[in-house]
Design a protein around this motif. Structure first.
Motif, PDB file in Angstrom:
ATOM      1  N   ASP A  22      75.050  34.933  31.369  1.00  0.00           N
ATOM      2  CA  ASP A  22      74.154  34.398  30.411  1.00  0.00           C
ATOM      3  C   ASP A  22      73.272  33.421  31.351  1.00  0.00           C
ATOM      4  N   SER A  23      72.015  33.503  31.139  1.00  0.00           N
ATOM      5  CA  SER A  23      71.088  32.738  31.822  1.00  0.00           C
ATOM      6  C   SER A  23      70.716  31.350  30.900  1.00  0.00           C
ATOM      7  N   ASP A  24      70.732  31.381  29.749  1.00  0.00           N
ATOM      8  CA  ASP A  24      70.143  30.211  28.991  1.00  0.00           C
ATOM      9  C   ASP A  24      71.147  29.304  28.422  1.00  0.00           C
ATOM     10  N   ASP A  26      73.708  29.750  26.106  1.00  0.00           N
ATOM     11  CA  ASP A  26      74.171  29.539  24.941  1.00  0.00           C
ATOM     12  C   ASP A  26      75.348  30.547  24.716  1.00  0.00           C
ATOM     13  N   VAL A  28      76.029  33.403  25.224  1.00  0.00           N
ATOM     14  CA  VAL A  28      75.790  34.941  25.168  1.00  0.00           C
ATOM     15  C   VAL A  28      74.942  35.579  26.263  1.00  0.00           C
ATOM     16  N   GLY A  29      75.656  36.506  27.006  1.00  0.00           N
ATOM     17  CA  GLY A  29      75.011  37.053  28.155  1.00  0.00           C
ATOM     18  C   GLY A  29      73.754  37.684  27.658  1.00  0.00           C
ATOM     19  N   ASP A  30      72.685  37.756  28.624  1.00  0.00           N
ATOM     20  CA  ASP A  30      71.418  38.193  28.317  1.00  0.00           C
ATOM     21  C   ASP A  30      70.554  38.955  29.221  1.00  0.00           C
ATOM     22  N   ASP A  75      68.989  36.746  20.908  1.00  0.00           N
ATOM     23  CA  ASP A  75      69.876  36.084  21.724  1.00  0.00           C
ATOM     24  C   ASP A  75      69.964  36.790  22.963  1.00  0.00           C
TER      25      ASP A  75
END
Ligand code: NOJ
Ligand code: MG
Length: 543
Positions: A22-24, A26, A28-30, A75
């Motif tokens: 997850d970069s941001d 939240d 949730v991986g992205d 997301d």
């Protein structure tokens, strides 16, 4: 097609984006998170990566219910994030595959919304499989087909018609005999090729066409995988001209951005749950797809005779059509090997041995994120389960979420570097006892599972006998060990126990999944040996 096309012996790493990185923050991986972790794949030594669906989706089935097949879910990121990920992967020498989900759409897809808004008989319904029911008032489903997730494969709409869904009701099946459907998927494939992807993993590739007249399937559906190809909703003849046309499309579509695969080298890999080897081989005839996952291997118990048979049968079937066997030990749909093979230290020993077995076999291999860390299946609380299988089985089957929890990267407590979000904000909770399983904890430990995978992949790349060369099985079915030679000079031996196995005296151990002191291979352990080229005689219990 050349004999040494990249996909003939590639190792491909499966990324389930929401659970990878997850970069941001939240939870949730992205795609940006995956991009930032590409060095992990480079250091591991794989050749390619496959991203499971990242398109807009109501997430009824972890993204395999797509509402916009040329978009990126908010997301998970943006199309630009995908472009950046692809470009960076290419710069690292990694090919990129994405999922194509042609059997069904989400019920939120504009096509299905239009179908529901239209009357029976309207062309908007003809993109799906709507039928009148049976019984005096049409109150019975049109036939006896069952969903792969449990329960009937039909749902009734308010005007009385029924529609087919071989999975969840939120995944209506498309009608592949309607020309609008293949045209749409050609558009989708061209779109992603233009964005630089090197090929597609084709979801439920055995299910797109249903037998004409939709005949009953009879009792015992989804109970014996060896009968899958006999079901009227699977393995229909019309699939094959379709896949020939896709292969031609991939080869003819203009080449993508710099770094992407040459057009003739783009890949189609079939997710076909067809277990009869001869039937599976038909998907990878020279002008169809190039790979089809060997699920018989994935579903095999830790049993010498069973593995012996699967290896022999699949090698023979694929050889008959000139295709590589596509070995796979785990995926986002299966119980993690450590758990499947018995759990605890036994499961771990066997999972390590199975990895060396798989990576020594000729052909291609897929490694699912976390397999290289030896993760066990996670036990999730009931109220965090998302897999539709949990509800549709009346809470008798927990489903596949236990292999989909976020990857542990570093640290000693959740979220283990997966995200900067609080653990309670992450889309699945992670076990509390994974501190020793993180990438960081394993990367400098020569005895770790990660070190084993890295070393195996390094040898696989460098040793001339590995990869696509020939296989010569040396052991008998039912023996306590499995042994085979690869080309000349390399042998793989796996001891299924219970006793120790004596290694050949003059063999040099290239790599082993456990201790080999005193020239002995303990139970549930595999070794790769460098043997003198002349040593090709049959192996006994003490070769
Ligand atoms: C196979 C996918 O791997 C699985 O996760 C999904 O539930 C079904 N196909 C339906 O799309
Ligand atoms: Mg995120």
């Amino acid at each position: 097609m050349t004999r040494d096309a990249w996909w003939r012996d590639a190792v491909c790493y499966e990324i389930h984006p929401r659970s990878f990185a997850d970069s941001d923050g939240d939870g949730v991986g992205d795609l940006a998170g995956a991009r930032a972790r590409l060095p992990h794949l480079r250091d591991l030594g794989v050749d390619a990566l496959w991203l499971t669906p990242f398109c807009p989706s109501p997430l009824v089935d972890a993204g395999y219910d797509i509402s916009d097949p040329t978009g990126v879910a908010r997301d998970v990121g943006t199309v630009e994030d995908l472009d950046a990920l692809t470009a960076e992967a290419h710069a690292l020498g990694l090919r990129v595959l994405v999922d194509l989900v042609p059997n069904h759409t989400s019920s939120e897809h504009p096509w299905f919304r239009a179908a529901l808004g239209a009357p029976a008989g309207d062309p908007a319904r003809a993109r799906y499989i709507f039928r009148a029911g049976r019984g005096p008032h049409g109150e019975e489903p049109p036939n006896d087909w069952c969903s792969a997730f449990g329960g009937p494969a039909w749902t009734r709409v308010p005007d009385g018609e029924w529609y087919l869904h071989l999975h969840a009701p939120e995944q209506p099946d498309l009608d592949w005999r309607n020309p609008e459907v293949p045209a749409e998927f050609e558009r989708v494939m061209r779109w992603w090729l233009d964005h630089g992807v090197d090929g597609f993993r084709v979801d439920v590739a055995h299910a797109l066409f249903k037998a004409r007249g939709l005949p009953d399937a009879g009792p015992g559906q989804h109970q014996d995988p060896l009968r899958n190809h006999l079901m009227p909703y699977y393995d229909q003849e019309e699939l094959h001209p379709l896949y020939r046309s896709w292969r031609a499309l991939l080869a003819a579509h203009p080449e993508g951005p710099p770094g992407s695969a040459a057009a003739h080298d783009r890949l189609l890999v079939a997710e076909a749950a067809v277990f009869e080897p001869g039937r599976l081989a038909r998907y990878v005839r020279p002008d169809e797809m190039q790979q089809s996952f060997n699920f018989a291997f994935l579903e095999c118990d830790w049993d010498q005779a069973a593995l012996h048979r699967v290896i022999e049968d699949s090698a023979r079937a694929m050889e008959s059509v000139g295709a590589p066997v596509t070995w796979v030990l785990s995926s986002h749909d299966s119980v993690r090997p450590v758990t499947r093979f018995g759990g605890g230290s036994t499961g771990m020993r066997r999972a390590r041995a199975a990895a060396l077995l798989m990576l020594a076999l000729p052909g291609t291999a897929y490694v699912y994120q976390g397999e290289e860390l030896g993760l066990p299946q996670a036990q999730l609380p009931d109220d965090r389960l998302r897999d539709p299988v949990w509800e549709r089985s009346g809470h008798t089957e927990r489903g596949r979420d236990g292999c989909r929890v976020p990857l542990p990267w570093s640290g000693t407590a959740p979220p283990y570097g997966f995200s900067t979000a609080a653990p309670s904000e992450c889309w699945f909770p992670q076990p509390e006892d994974w501190g020793a399983l993180t990438v960081r904890a394993q990367q400098d430990d020569p005895d770790s599972v990660l070190a084993l995978y890295r070393e195996a992949l390094r040898i696989r790349r460098e040793h001339p006998a590995t990869g696509g060369g020939p296989l010569r099985l040396l052991s008998e079915s039912g023996a306590s060990h499995l042994a085979f030679d690869r080309g000349t000079g390399m042998r793989c031996m796996v001891n299924f126990g219970p006793g120790e196995l004596l290694l050949p005296e003059d063999a040099k151990v290239l790599l082993a999944s456990g201790p080999t002191s005193g020239g002995r291979l303990p139970a549930d352990t595999a070794a790769w040996l460098s043997t003198a080229p002349a040593r090709t005689g049959a192996a006994g219990e003490s070769p």
